[in-house]
Design a protein around this motif. Structure first.
Motif, PDB file in Angstrom:
ATOM      1  N   LEU B  65       0.834  -1.208   0.000  1.00 54.39           N
ATOM      2  CA  LEU B  65       0.000   0.000   0.000  1.00 54.39           C
ATOM      3  C   LEU B  65       0.873   1.264   0.000  1.00 54.39           C
ATOM      4  O   LEU B  65       0.648   2.192  -0.771  1.00 54.39           O
ATOM      5  CB  LEU B  65      -0.891  -0.097   1.225  1.00 54.39           C
ATOM      6  CG  LEU B  65      -1.821   1.002   1.687  1.00 54.39           C
ATOM      7  CD1 LEU B  65      -2.985   0.356   2.436  1.00 54.39           C
ATOM      8  CD2 LEU B  65      -1.148   1.977   2.599  1.00 54.39           C
ATOM      9  N   SER B 188      -7.073  10.978 -10.165  1.00 53.71           N
ATOM     10  CA  SER B 188      -7.939  10.399  -9.146  1.00 53.71           C
ATOM     11  C   SER B 188      -8.583   9.102  -9.660  1.00 53.71           C
ATOM     12  O   SER B 188      -8.675   8.107  -8.938  1.00 53.71           O
ATOM     13  CB  SER B 188      -9.001  11.435  -8.784  1.00 53.71           C
ATOM     14  OG  SER B 188     -10.007  10.900  -8.017  1.00 53.71           O
ATOM     15  N   TYR B 191      -6.065   6.317  -9.880  1.00 53.25           N
ATOM     16  CA  TYR B 191      -5.724   5.817  -8.542  1.00 53.25           C
ATOM     17  C   TYR B 191      -6.615   4.624  -8.185  1.00 53.25           C
ATOM     18  O   TYR B 191      -6.165   3.648  -7.603  1.00 53.25           O
ATOM     19  CB  TYR B 191      -5.919   6.943  -7.527  1.00 53.25           C
ATOM     20  CG  TYR B 191      -5.404   6.646  -6.139  1.00 53.25           C
ATOM     21  CD1 TYR B 191      -4.058   6.793  -5.832  1.00 53.25           C
ATOM     22  CD2 TYR B 191      -6.270   6.229  -5.126  1.00 53.25           C
ATOM     23  CE1 TYR B 191      -3.577   6.540  -4.556  1.00 53.25           C
ATOM     24  CE2 TYR B 191      -5.802   5.977  -3.849  1.00 53.25           C
ATOM     25  CZ  TYR B 191      -4.459   6.138  -3.571  1.00 53.25           C
ATOM     26  OH  TYR B 191      -3.994   5.877  -2.303  1.00 53.25           O
ATOM     27  N   ILE B 192      -7.875   4.742  -8.571  1.00 56.82           N
ATOM     28  CA  ILE B 192      -8.823   3.665  -8.267  1.00 56.82           C
ATOM     29  C   ILE B 192      -8.506   2.425  -9.096  1.00 56.82           C
ATOM     30  O   ILE B 192      -8.584   1.307  -8.616  1.00 56.82           O
ATOM     31  CB  ILE B 192     -10.276   4.133  -8.536  1.00 56.82           C
ATOM     32  CG1 ILE B 192     -10.625   5.277  -7.598  1.00 56.82           C
ATOM     33  CG2 ILE B 192     -11.268   2.996  -8.377  1.00 56.82           C
ATOM     34  CD1 ILE B 192     -11.950   5.957  -7.910  1.00 56.82           C
ATOM     35  N   ALA B 197      -3.191   1.505  -3.986  1.00 55.06           N
ATOM     36  CA  ALA B 197      -3.269   1.320  -2.535  1.00 55.06           C
ATOM     37  C   ALA B 197      -4.141   0.136  -2.141  1.00 55.06           C
ATOM     38  O   ALA B 197      -4.313  -0.140  -0.954  1.00 55.06           O
ATOM     39  CB  ALA B 197      -3.810   2.591  -1.882  1.00 55.06           C
ATOM     40  N   PHE B 198      -4.704  -0.529  -3.117  1.00 56.85           N
ATOM     41  CA  PHE B 198      -5.496  -1.731  -2.820  1.00 56.85           C
ATOM     42  C   PHE B 198      -5.478  -2.613  -4.068  1.00 56.85           C
ATOM     43  O   PHE B 198      -5.281  -2.110  -5.178  1.00 56.85           O
ATOM     44  CB  PHE B 198      -6.941  -1.366  -2.436  1.00 56.85           C
ATOM     45  CG  PHE B 198      -7.587  -0.416  -3.397  1.00 56.85           C
ATOM     46  CD1 PHE B 198      -8.149  -0.866  -4.583  1.00 56.85           C
ATOM     47  CD2 PHE B 198      -7.612   0.946  -3.132  1.00 56.85           C
ATOM     48  CE1 PHE B 198      -8.727   0.018  -5.480  1.00 56.85           C
ATOM     49  CE2 PHE B 198      -8.181   1.838  -4.028  1.00 56.85           C
ATOM     50  CZ  PHE B 198      -8.745   1.370  -5.210  1.00 56.85           C
ATOM     51  N   PRO B 199      -5.672  -3.907  -3.904  1.00 53.60           N
ATOM     52  CA  PRO B 199      -5.606  -4.795  -5.075  1.00 53.60           C
ATOM     53  C   PRO B 199      -6.839  -4.654  -5.960  1.00 53.60           C
ATOM     54  O   PRO B 199      -7.901  -4.236  -5.484  1.00 53.60           O
ATOM     55  CB  PRO B 199      -5.554  -6.181  -4.447  1.00 53.60           C
ATOM     56  CG  PRO B 199      -6.240  -6.025  -3.141  1.00 53.60           C
ATOM     57  CD  PRO B 199      -5.965  -4.632  -2.668  1.00 53.60           C
ATOM     58  N   VAL B 202     -10.498  -5.915  -5.108  1.00 55.11           N
ATOM     59  CA  VAL B 202     -11.470  -5.176  -4.295  1.00 55.11           C
ATOM     60  C   VAL B 202     -12.510  -4.497  -5.181  1.00 55.11           C
ATOM     61  O   VAL B 202     -13.636  -4.255  -4.764  1.00 55.11           O
ATOM     62  CB  VAL B 202     -10.734  -4.119  -3.412  1.00 55.11           C
ATOM     63  CG1 VAL B 202     -11.702  -3.345  -2.544  1.00 55.11           C
ATOM     64  CG2 VAL B 202      -9.705  -4.801  -2.538  1.00 55.11           C
ATOM     65  N   LEU B 203     -12.137  -4.235  -6.432  1.00 57.25           N
ATOM     66  CA  LEU B 203     -13.088  -3.597  -7.356  1.00 57.25           C
ATOM     67  C   LEU B 203     -14.176  -4.595  -7.746  1.00 57.25           C
ATOM     68  O   LEU B 203     -13.934  -5.803  -7.761  1.00 57.25           O
ATOM     69  CB  LEU B 203     -12.363  -3.157  -8.634  1.00 57.25           C
ATOM     70  CG  LEU B 203     -11.387  -1.981  -8.557  1.00 57.25           C
ATOM     71  CD1 LEU B 203     -10.638  -1.851  -9.869  1.00 57.25           C
ATOM     72  CD2 LEU B 203     -12.126  -0.695  -8.253  1.00 57.25           C
ATOM     73  N   PHE B 235      -0.859  -9.456  -2.064  1.00 61.59           N
ATOM     74  CA  PHE B 235      -2.120  -9.599  -2.791  1.00 61.59           C
ATOM     75  C   PHE B 235      -1.851 -10.453  -4.035  1.00 61.59           C
ATOM     76  O   PHE B 235      -0.834 -10.268  -4.705  1.00 61.59           O
ATOM     77  CB  PHE B 235      -2.647  -8.232  -3.228  1.00 61.59           C
ATOM     78  CG  PHE B 235      -3.055  -7.379  -2.072  1.00 61.59           C
ATOM     79  CD1 PHE B 235      -4.152  -7.721  -1.302  1.00 61.59           C
ATOM     80  CD2 PHE B 235      -2.343  -6.245  -1.745  1.00 61.59           C
ATOM     81  CE1 PHE B 235      -4.534  -6.930  -0.224  1.00 61.59           C
ATOM     82  CE2 PHE B 235      -2.714  -5.455  -0.677  1.00 61.59           C
ATOM     83  CZ  PHE B 235      -3.807  -5.799   0.083  1.00 61.59           C
TER      84      PHE B 235
END
Lengths: 287, 284
Positions: B65, B188, B191-192, B197-199, B202-203, B235
């Protein structure tokens, strides 16, 4: 167009508003472009919603990856909505008179007979109303996307907290608008600098209690800090253990901040106006 | 345009960009300003992580992260740096029209203007990582870093982001009023979808393909792996891919995006000239 201009120039002005009437009309006139004008540019709405919702989604997904308790998702959604207000105060209140100076309108503001305080108040009310719509969209989208549930424990307190937060926050914006006039090119950078650091110390995306106590106390100068903490406690009952201070105490502090910022705004504005008259350099653009 | 003119365009734009970025205050305040934003951005994530995990910073998830977020600073600063130059010159200083009629290579001029933010971004990345190593147990062992993988990946990523910045600069040329935040909104959104910051797991499943189509996803993963080799275990998103496979995908997608950036800029630049948008002011 020419005909219209010529006919209006020959019209005799029979009535001039003054006193509170002029004040009120100035407030409405300055709020108008914020309320109506901004809605005429739908792409602004998209961008102004996309920005906070993008950050909100990212932080929610971080919490999901960390398997955080559900309350935290709600905290982030609320923080994302409040981001819209803070950004509005920074970019459309604090730096507004600086923009006006850069675009050449400030001189007109200064020589116009309208009360300057009414101009700032109009800006604040218009911005507050327009941003409330954006914040509501962020809350709606965030809540629907991530299935956030709210259970309000005290509607009266919630209403009082929101109202006081807005008055104090936009009062701060009015004060900063005058203060930023005294800056040159650095105004832009100072506003830019007040984003992430405030998101951090005000606990936009995590409970304020996670920070050291004195950091929380200092951050409470920004009204959104205590306002958000109190609202979280009131709409997420399970958030009481995360509360920084008691809700009643936070309401009292917010009321105090509202008074201090509004009085300071008036004092600073008068000072800036005196400076404008004395030095005659206030409208000078220093790019 | 000969080589010296190209170099001159880039060199002078770099100098100009640096002056605009830095000379509004004294060097000390400028240094603080340049590092405080990204550092506080990283601190938000650190506190979020610390609150949820009760401070388990030695977990492999944390360097995943933290490093992803640290290198992501480049995405915002480079892309916005290049595209912002259009707004700054066109709307604020109102000099873009003069730049266009001068014997200057426009794309190189814009890239040069972005160098200043690349430099301040680099300082922020270094300080963020140093803070992670010193205070937050980010397991960075200098003798174990795969420099042969890290440096080419980093440089290629900078080139790729610069070209993506050029793409945004092209779009900015033909946009009015709301072009301010195009760089930030794009950063922005990326980033998603970049697994910074996350695998990507998670999406929602229907959004994951977007993440897999972004070169930044592979760029960040390679940077993490080259610095902390066992971070891929945190991850499983890209763990089935070897470094060579990741690098191949990164180069393929990076070249594609760079070509797209050059093409879109060329098209928008032509359109802006034809429509007379070079000297437009939309009340920045």
């Amino acid at each position: 167009m020419q005909k219209h201009e010529s006919s209006s120039s020959t019209t005799h002005v029979t009535h001039k508003d003054s006193g509170w009437r002029l004040f009120l009309r100035t407030v409405i006139a300055r709020a108008y472009p914020r309320l109506i004008g901004q809605q005429r540019e739908p792409s602004w709405l998209i961008f102004e919603v996309v920005m906070p919702i993008g950050t909100t989604i990212a932080y929610v997904l971080v919490y999901k990856a960390l398997r955080a308790p559900e309350e935290y998702i709600g905290f982030v959604v609320m923080g994302g909505a409040m981001t819209a207000f803070w950004m509005n105060v920074l970019w459309s209140m604090a730096s507004q008179l600086y923009w006006e100076k850069e675009t050449g309108n400030l001189a007109l503001y200064i020589i116009a007979p309208n009360p300057k305080m009414a101009v700032l108040l109009g800006m604040a009310l218009g911005g507050m109303a327009a941003t409330s719509l954006r914040a509501l969209i962020v809350i709606l989208i965030g809540s629907l996307l991530f299935d956030v549930t709210y259970r309000v424990t005290d509607f009266m307190q919630l209403f009082a907290v929101f109202l006081l937060t807005m008055v104090a926050l936009y009062g701060m914006g009015m004060m900063l608008a005058s203060a930023f006039l005294l800056f040159g090119r650095e105004a832009w950078n100072l506003v830019s600098l007040a984003q992430e650091p405030i998101f951090l110390v005000s606990g936009f995306f995590f409970p304020l209690k996670a920070l050291p106590f004195w950091v929380g106390i200092i951050a409470s100068i920004v009204p959104v800090t205590l306002g958000m903490d109190a609202m979280r406690q009131l709409v997420f009952p399970s958030a009481f253990p995360f509360g920084f201070l008691d809700v009643r105490t936070e309401i009292a502090v917010l009321a105090g901040l509202a008074v201090v910022f509004l009085v300071s705004a008036k004092w600073l504005l008068d000072y800036v106006e005196r400076l404008a008259v004395r030095e005659g350099r206030l409208t000078e653009s220093r790019r | 345009m000969n080589r010296s003119a190209l170099w001159r365009s880039f060199r002078l734009a770099t100098w100009l960009g640096w002056q605009i970025e830095s000379n509004w205050t004294d060097p000390f305040l400028f240094a603080i300003y340049s590092i405080i934003k990204p550092i506080t951005g990283a601190a938000i994530l650190v506190i979020m992580y610390g609150v949820i995990t009760q401070g388990r910073f030695e977990d492999p998830m944390f360097p995943y992260l933290y490093l992803g977020n640290a290198f992501y600073i480049y995405v915002g600063s480079i892309m916005t740096g290049v595209s912002w130059a259009v707004i700054d010159d066109r709307e604020h200083y109102r000099t873009l029209k003069y730049v266009y009629v001068a014997p200057i290579h426009i794309p190189l001029y814009l890239l040069g203007r972005g160098v200043a933010r690349f430099l301040t971004g680099s300082i922020a990345v270094v300080i963020t990582i140093a803070a992670g190593v010193l205070f937050l147990s980010v397991p960075l062992d200098f003798s174990a870093i795969q420099w042969g993988l890290f440096l080419p990946t980093l440089l290629f990523g900078v080139f790729m982001l610069t070209m993506m910045g050029l793409l945004l600069a092209g779009l900015t040329l033909i946009m009015a009023r709301h072009e301010f935040i195009i760089g930030e909104v794009t950063a922005s959104a990326l980033y998603i979808f970049s697994g910074a910051a996350f695998p990507l797991e998670v999406l929602p499943p229907w959004l994951r393909p977007i993440g897999f189509a972004m070169p930044t996803t592979y760029w960040l993963e390679l940077l993490r792996r080259s610095l902390v080799s066992d971070v891929a275990q945190a991850f499983p998103t890209l763990s089935i891919l070897s470094n060579a496979q990741l690098l191949s995908i990164l180069i393929g997608l990076g070249v594609l995006f760079a070509a797209l950036g050059a093409l879109i800029f060329w098209f928008c630049d032509r359109l802006a000239r034809e429509r007379g948008l070079i000297d437009i002011t939309t009340h920045y």
